[in-house]
Design an enzyme around this catalytic site. Structure first.
Site, PDB file in Angstrom:
ATOM      1  N   GLY A 151       0.645  -1.093   0.111  1.00 35.11           N
ATOM      2  CA  GLY A 151      -0.105   0.002  -0.074  1.00 35.11           C
ATOM      3  C   GLY A 151       0.730   1.181  -0.048  1.00 35.11           C
ATOM      4  O   GLY A 151       1.944   1.126   0.002  1.00 35.11           O
ATOM      5  N   GLN A 180      -8.436  -3.512   5.766  1.00 40.85           N
ATOM      6  CA  GLN A 180      -9.133  -3.093   4.733  1.00 40.85           C
ATOM      7  C   GLN A 180      -9.438  -1.580   5.279  1.00 40.85           C
ATOM      8  O   GLN A 180      -9.919  -1.253   6.397  1.00 40.85           O
ATOM      9  CB  GLN A 180     -10.538  -3.793   4.870  1.00 40.85           C
ATOM     10  CG  GLN A 180     -11.706  -3.389   3.990  1.00 40.85           C
ATOM     11  CD  GLN A 180     -12.265  -2.143   3.909  1.00 40.85           C
ATOM     12  OE1 GLN A 180     -11.612  -1.377   3.037  1.00 40.85           O
ATOM     13  NE2 GLN A 180     -13.105  -1.890   4.640  1.00 40.85           N
ATOM     14  N   SER A 196      -5.715   4.934  13.826  1.00 40.86           N
ATOM     15  CA  SER A 196      -6.482   5.790  12.989  1.00 40.86           C
ATOM     16  C   SER A 196      -7.206   7.025  13.719  1.00 40.86           C
ATOM     17  O   SER A 196      -7.888   6.609  14.708  1.00 40.86           O
ATOM     18  CB  SER A 196      -7.440   5.204  12.151  1.00 40.86           C
ATOM     19  OG  SER A 196      -8.227   6.140  11.329  1.00 40.86           O
ATOM     20  N   GLU A 203      -9.867   8.004  12.560  1.00 40.44           N
ATOM     21  CA  GLU A 203     -11.181   7.598  12.545  1.00 40.44           C
ATOM     22  C   GLU A 203     -11.860   7.180  14.035  1.00 40.44           C
ATOM     23  O   GLU A 203     -13.086   6.896  14.208  1.00 40.44           O
ATOM     24  CB  GLU A 203     -11.494   6.558  11.591  1.00 40.44           C
ATOM     25  CG  GLU A 203     -11.506   6.816  10.354  1.00 40.44           C
ATOM     26  CD  GLU A 203     -12.841   7.379   9.890  1.00 40.44           C
ATOM     27  OE1 GLU A 203     -14.025   7.284  10.243  1.00 40.44           O
ATOM     28  OE2 GLU A 203     -12.715   8.858   9.467  1.00 40.44           O
ATOM     29  N   TYR A 240     -15.090   0.516  10.293  1.00 40.47           N
ATOM     30  CA  TYR A 240     -13.853   0.800  10.175  1.00 40.47           C
ATOM     31  C   TYR A 240     -13.053   1.246  11.491  1.00 40.47           C
ATOM     32  O   TYR A 240     -12.071   1.002  11.944  1.00 40.47           O
ATOM     33  CB  TYR A 240     -13.267   1.480   8.989  1.00 40.47           C
ATOM     34  CG  TYR A 240     -11.968   2.085   8.846  1.00 40.47           C
ATOM     35  CD1 TYR A 240     -11.030   1.210   8.341  1.00 40.47           C
ATOM     36  CD2 TYR A 240     -11.568   3.232   9.395  1.00 40.47           C
ATOM     37  CE1 TYR A 240      -9.543   1.273   8.380  1.00 40.47           C
ATOM     38  CE2 TYR A 240     -10.144   3.611   9.246  1.00 40.47           C
ATOM     39  CZ  TYR A 240      -9.327   2.767   9.023  1.00 40.47           C
ATOM     40  OH  TYR A 240      -7.907   3.074   9.122  1.00 40.47           O
TER      41      TYR A 240
HETATM   42  O1  G4F Z   1     -10.661  10.306   1.608  1.00 41.48           O
HETATM   43  P1  G4F Z   1     -11.819   9.447   2.466  1.00 41.48           P
HETATM   44  O2  G4F Z   1     -12.367   8.211   2.077  1.00 41.48           O
HETATM   45  O3  G4F Z   1     -11.020   9.342   4.056  1.00 41.48           O
HETATM   46  P2  G4F Z   1     -11.569   8.950   5.572  1.00 41.48           P
HETATM   47  O4  G4F Z   1     -12.888   8.429   5.435  1.00 41.48           O
HETATM   48  O5  G4F Z   1     -11.288  10.088   6.417  1.00 41.48           O
HETATM   49  O6  G4F Z   1     -10.447   7.859   5.808  1.00 41.48           O
HETATM   50  C1  G4F Z   1      -8.904   7.802   5.585  1.00 41.48           C
HETATM   51  O7  G4F Z   1      -8.222   8.475   6.783  1.00 41.48           O
HETATM   52  C2  G4F Z   1      -8.355   7.679   7.903  1.00 41.48           C
HETATM   53  C3  G4F Z   1      -7.403   8.423   8.828  1.00 41.48           C
HETATM   54  O8  G4F Z   1      -8.120   9.247   9.642  1.00 41.48           O
HETATM   55  C4  G4F Z   1      -7.969   6.177   7.518  1.00 41.48           C
HETATM   56  F1  G4F Z   1      -7.717   5.631   8.891  1.00 41.48           F
HETATM   57  C5  G4F Z   1      -8.852   5.479   6.770  1.00 41.48           C
HETATM   58  O9  G4F Z   1      -8.266   4.319   6.316  1.00 41.48           O
HETATM   59  C6  G4F Z   1      -8.609   6.334   5.398  1.00 41.48           C
HETATM   60  O10 G4F Z   1      -7.208   6.355   4.846  1.00 41.48           O
HETATM   61  O11 G4F Z   1     -12.843  10.677   3.035  1.00 41.48           O
HETATM   62  C7  G4F Z   1     -12.493  11.990   3.550  1.00 41.48           C
HETATM   63  C8  G4F Z   1     -13.939  12.776   3.587  1.00 41.48           C
HETATM   64  C9  G4F Z   1     -15.056  12.087   4.359  1.00 41.48           C
HETATM   65  O12 G4F Z   1     -15.542  12.937   5.190  1.00 41.48           O
HETATM   66  C10 G4F Z   1     -16.033  11.735   3.214  1.00 41.48           C
HETATM   67  O13 G4F Z   1     -17.417  11.911   3.515  1.00 41.48           O
HETATM   68  O14 G4F Z   1     -14.146  13.010   2.395  1.00 41.48           O
HETATM   69  C11 G4F Z   1     -15.534  13.046   2.038  1.00 41.48           C
HETATM   70  N1  G4F Z   1     -15.718  12.742   0.653  1.00 41.48           N
HETATM   71  C12 G4F Z   1     -16.942  13.497  -0.084  1.00 41.48           C
HETATM   72  N2  G4F Z   1     -17.189  12.857  -1.163  1.00 41.48           N
HETATM   73  C13 G4F Z   1     -15.765  11.694   0.134  1.00 41.48           C
HETATM   74  C14 G4F Z   1     -16.332  11.858  -1.305  1.00 41.48           C
HETATM   75  N3  G4F Z   1     -14.747  10.428   0.328  1.00 41.48           N
HETATM   76  C15 G4F Z   1     -14.756   9.661  -0.797  1.00 41.48           C
HETATM   77  N4  G4F Z   1     -13.694   8.575  -0.573  1.00 41.48           N
HETATM   78  N5  G4F Z   1     -15.304   9.629  -1.928  1.00 41.48           N
HETATM   79  C16 G4F Z   1     -16.153  10.628  -2.028  1.00 41.48           C
HETATM   80  O15 G4F Z   1     -16.851  10.681  -3.062  1.00 41.48           O
END
Ligand code: G4F
Length: 328
Positions: free
Chosen positions: A11, A85, A127, A129, A151
């Site tokens: 990764g 995951q 994390s 999270e 998660y």
């Molecule tokens: O990039 P994300 O999917 O990251 P998220 O959920 O914060 O988690 C990542 O960071 C964590 C560390 O705190 C890790 F533990 C975890 O494994 C991962 O690497 O989403 C970030 C934000 C969220 O609030 C989500 O609702 O972006 C918002 N978002 C808005 N539109 C979206 C989207 N996220 C994704 N993936 N896709 C969208 O279209």
């Protein structure tokens, strides 16, 4: 020569950490699924430049015996448990398998070290999270956990398992409470890379729209290469501890779009469309970390500013489209 074993070596973080440890003179081993060894061109892509210097072992975090055998055979001095995951939305779709893999996987690793290599120091990738909708800003090591996804719940279990193995069996086991960390090696499903890839594709006329969910969500986004230095530093201390690793700044998804599209001379408002189906059943609205302990005890601080991170990711995605760079 020190020997390190990394789970999740294929990764983003695993590849940066492997490079960092090789540069420090470590012998670096990785636990990888059999399918990754078979389909190396795709799945080992991030490791291509360093592949000849790595020792990869077939095993799965879903199989306790395979984890045990690899730990026993390698006898690592340091084990970095990054494999999981990691995509939050998928954890809602398949909560059972996320909980099973992420909790049991961590438990298998801890137990394997306890039984087969108790001298080995362990890093667990925890994390932000876990904080979910936290009741204090910024979040620090003492902030109460309120996870908002399967998660996040699995990470809380992994965090407590790690602490319990430290207290009950005197293992040198640490958790890094990592806030979001990104790079050109980030998977395309995460919001940052989704935005930078779309900005680049739209700029080159290959797409018109970027569908997104919640634009108001705020994250503390750092650069992944900076974060692997903190992982290593934790295992060089005289006593094991848990550390928040973060930049101390927070930005919204909207702001990320503004910067990414602005960097290629586009207005994000002309291209971003919000879709209800991309909103999560339970959202984590704002994360911002206080990394004072890491700064004071590990001497760690992030080097790459937010704007530079966003722009470097967009530049990388443009270069990929233009055929100037291989996929990282
Ligand atoms: O990039 P994300 O999917 O990251 P998220 O959920 O914060 O988690 C990542 O960071 C964590 C560390 O705190 C890790 F533990 C975890 O494994 C991962 O690497 O989403 C970030 C934000 C969220 O609030 C989500 O609702 O972006 C918002 N978002 C808005 N539109 C979206 C989207 N996220 C994704 N993936 N896709 C969208 O279209």
């Amino acid at each position: 020569m020190k020997r390190a074993l990394i789970t999740g070596i294929t990764g983003q973080d695993g590849s940066y950490l492997a490079e960092y440890l090789l540069d420090l003179g470590y012998e670096v081993h990785g636990l990888v699924r059999h399918v990754a060894l078979q389909d190396g061109r795709d799945r080992l892509q991030r490791l291509t430049p360093i592949l000849p210097r790595l020792r990869l072992h077939s095993g799965s975090l879903e199989n306790a015996a395979s984890v045990f055998h690899v730990v026993q055979r390698v006898q690592p001095d340091e084990l970095y448990h990054l494999g999981a995951q990691t995509f939050v939305p998928y954890s809602f779709e398949d909560a059972f398998s996320t909980l099973q893999t992420n909790i049991n996987g961590t438990h298998f690793v801890l137990e394997a070290v306890k039984q087969a290599a108790p001298h080995c120091r362990i890093y667990f990738a925890s994390s932000s999270e876990m904080f979910g909708n936290a009741d204090e800003q910024p979040q620090r090591e003492t902030t109460r956990f309120h996870p908002r996804s399967p998660y996040g719940i699995a990470k809380v279990a992994g965090f407590h398992l790690t602490r319990n193995y430290r207290e009950a069996y005197q293992l040198f086991a640490c958790s890094g409470i990592m806030f979001n960390h990104e790079s050109p090696r980030r998977g395309f499903e995460f919001v940052t890379r989704k935005i930078t890839q779309h900005a680049a594709r739209i700029k080159r006329g290959l797409a018109k729209e970027l569908p997104l969910g919640n634009l108001d969500a705020q994250r503390d986004w750092g650069f992944a290469r900076d974060y692997v230095r903190a992982m290593h530093a934790m295992l060089q201390q005289s006593t094991p501890q848990d550390y928040v690793v973060a930049t101390g700044e927070t930005h919204s998804v909207r702001e990320f779009c503004e910067l990414a599209f602005g960097h290629v001379g586009l207005n994000w408002k002309d291209h971003v469309v919000t879709k209800p189906e991309l909103h999560r059943p339970a959202e984590v609205f704002t994360l911002i970390g206080d990394a004072t302990r890491a700064r004071q005890e590990l001497g760690w601080s992030p080097l790459m500013p937010f704007r530079e991170l966003v722009e470097s990711m967009v530049d990388h995605d443009l270069a990929l489209i233009d055929g100037l760079k291989p996929t990282p």
